[in-house]
Design a protein around this motif. Sequence first.
Motif, mmCIF file in Angstrom:
data_model
loop_
_atom_site.group_PDB
_atom_site.id
_atom_site.type_symbol
_atom_site.label_atom_id
_atom_site.label_comp_id
_atom_site.label_asym_id
_atom_site.label_seq_id
_atom_site.Cartn_x
_atom_site.Cartn_y
_atom_site.Cartn_z
ATOM 1 N N LEU A 1 0.838 -1.308 0.565
ATOM 2 C CA LEU A 1 -0.027 0.120 0.094
ATOM 3 C C LEU A 1 0.846 1.209 -0.066
ATOM 4 N N THR A 2 2.283 0.792 0.897
ATOM 5 C CA THR A 2 2.598 2.542 1.241
ATOM 6 C C THR A 2 3.413 2.660 -0.214
ATOM 7 N N GLU A 3 4.104 1.392 -1.055
ATOM 8 C CA GLU A 3 4.508 1.598 -2.069
ATOM 9 C C GLU A 3 3.552 2.608 -3.748
ATOM 10 N N ASN A 4 1.992 1.953 -3.201
ATOM 11 C CA ASN A 4 1.261 1.764 -4.179
ATOM 12 C C ASN A 4 0.875 3.392 -4.168
ATOM 13 N N ALA A 5 0.706 4.267 -2.871
ATOM 14 C CA ALA A 5 0.535 5.426 -3.082
ATOM 15 C C ALA A 5 1.810 6.886 -3.197
ATOM 16 N N THR A 6 2.795 5.384 -3.364
ATOM 17 C CA THR A 6 4.187 7.014 -2.961
ATOM 18 C C THR A 6 4.678 6.687 -4.443
ATOM 19 N N HIS A 7 4.335 5.539 -5.420
ATOM 20 C CA HIS A 7 4.410 5.956 -6.538
ATOM 21 C C HIS A 7 3.707 6.862 -7.695
ATOM 22 N N LYS A 8 2.650 6.769 -7.298
ATOM 23 C CA LYS A 8 1.370 7.512 -7.091
ATOM 24 C C LYS A 8 2.072 9.061 -7.605
ATOM 25 N N TYR A 9 2.592 9.700 -7.009
ATOM 26 C CA TYR A 9 2.902 11.045 -7.355
ATOM 27 C C TYR A 9 4.278 10.825 -7.093
ATOM 28 N N THR A 10 5.639 9.739 -7.335
ATOM 29 C CA THR A 10 6.676 10.292 -7.670
ATOM 30 C C THR A 10 7.333 11.316 -8.644
ATOM 31 N N SER A 11 6.116 10.746 -10.625
ATOM 32 C CA SER A 11 6.216 11.225 -11.034
ATOM 33 C C SER A 11 5.886 11.905 -11.310
ATOM 34 N N ILE A 12 5.131 12.604 -10.110
ATOM 35 C CA ILE A 12 4.740 14.048 -10.840
ATOM 36 C C ILE A 12 5.668 14.906 -9.760
ATOM 37 N N PHE A 13 6.903 14.979 -8.910
ATOM 38 C CA PHE A 13 7.558 15.145 -8.620
ATOM 39 C C PHE A 13 8.240 15.140 -9.454
ATOM 40 N N LYS A 14 8.578 13.628 -10.277
ATOM 41 C CA LYS A 14 10.456 13.869 -11.024
ATOM 42 C C LYS A 14 9.832 14.513 -12.119
ATOM 43 N N GLU A 15 9.116 14.754 -12.958
ATOM 44 C CA GLU A 15 8.941 15.576 -14.044
ATOM 45 C C GLU A 15 9.142 17.143 -13.753
ATOM 46 N N GLU A 16 8.381 17.468 -12.515
ATOM 47 C CA GLU A 16 8.460 18.988 -13.136
ATOM 48 C C GLU A 16 9.156 19.187 -11.051
ATOM 49 N N GLN A 17 10.319 20.755 -11.250
ATOM 50 C CA GLN A 17 10.224 20.899 -9.555
ATOM 51 C C GLN A 17 9.127 21.871 -9.320
ATOM 52 N N TRP A 18 8.987 21.680 -8.029
ATOM 53 C CA TRP A 18 8.132 22.013 -7.593
ATOM 54 C C TRP A 18 8.231 23.257 -6.461
ATOM 55 N N LEU A 19 8.076 24.469 -6.067
ATOM 56 C CA LEU A 19 8.220 25.587 -5.095
ATOM 57 C C LEU A 19 6.928 25.159 -3.729
ATOM 58 N N ASP A 20 7.952 25.839 -2.465
ATOM 59 C CA ASP A 20 6.553 26.109 -1.800
ATOM 60 C C ASP A 20 6.376 27.694 -1.444
ATOM 61 N N ASN A 21 5.396 28.676 -0.768
ATOM 62 C CA ASN A 21 5.104 29.367 -0.978
ATOM 63 C C ASN A 21 5.876 30.715 -0.954
ATOM 64 N N GLN A 22 7.135 30.212 0.967
ATOM 65 C CA GLN A 22 8.292 31.726 0.502
ATOM 66 C C GLN A 22 9.539 30.702 -0.537
ATOM 67 N N GLU A 23 9.566 30.030 -1.384
ATOM 68 C CA GLU A 23 10.713 30.191 -2.552
ATOM 69 C C GLU A 23 10.104 31.072 -3.535
ATOM 70 N N VAL A 24 8.485 30.998 -3.778
ATOM 71 C CA VAL A 24 7.871 31.708 -4.920
ATOM 72 C C VAL A 24 7.994 33.151 -4.013
ATOM 73 N N CYS A 25 7.960 32.934 -2.918
ATOM 74 C CA CYS A 25 7.576 35.280 -2.190
ATOM 75 C C CYS A 25 8.818 35.780 -3.201
ATOM 76 N N LEU A 26 10.070 34.603 -2.810
ATOM 77 C CA LEU A 26 11.474 35.036 -2.517
ATOM 78 C C LEU A 26 12.044 35.313 -4.017
ATOM 79 N N MET A 27 11.850 34.104 -5.373
ATOM 80 C CA MET A 27 11.689 34.157 -6.647
ATOM 81 C C MET A 27 11.145 35.822 -7.190
#
Length: 103
Positions: free
Chosen positions: A24-50
């Motif tokens: 179950l853990t592997e299936n849940a993380t596999h679902k989101y792994t491809s999303i985060f590998k395709e694109e770099q994601w930023l949080d609020n602080q990083e966006v505000c600074l950028m």
Amino acid sequence: MEVIAVQKSALDGMKNDIKELLELTENATHKYTSIFKEEQWLDNQEVCLMMNITKRTLQSYKDKGILPYSKLNRKNYYKLSDVQALLEAGQPYNTNDNGFTYE
């Protein structure tokens, strides 16, 4: 040293439960792994600074649909490509109905 005796059937049951949890853990993380590998994601602080904006301005961009975001575990994330596109297009400024610009 303490020795604990467990029936083989109980031990096999625990092994199966652990295997199911692992799957179950592997299936849940596999679902989101491809999303985060395709694109770099930023949080609020990083966006505000950028973008050199305040958190309130960022909230305004989100409320108006100017900058798309995704929420994961009560935290907002933004695609780097979306932030760069907004920067290239020129940041929208906060204006009121009179046309005055303020930041």
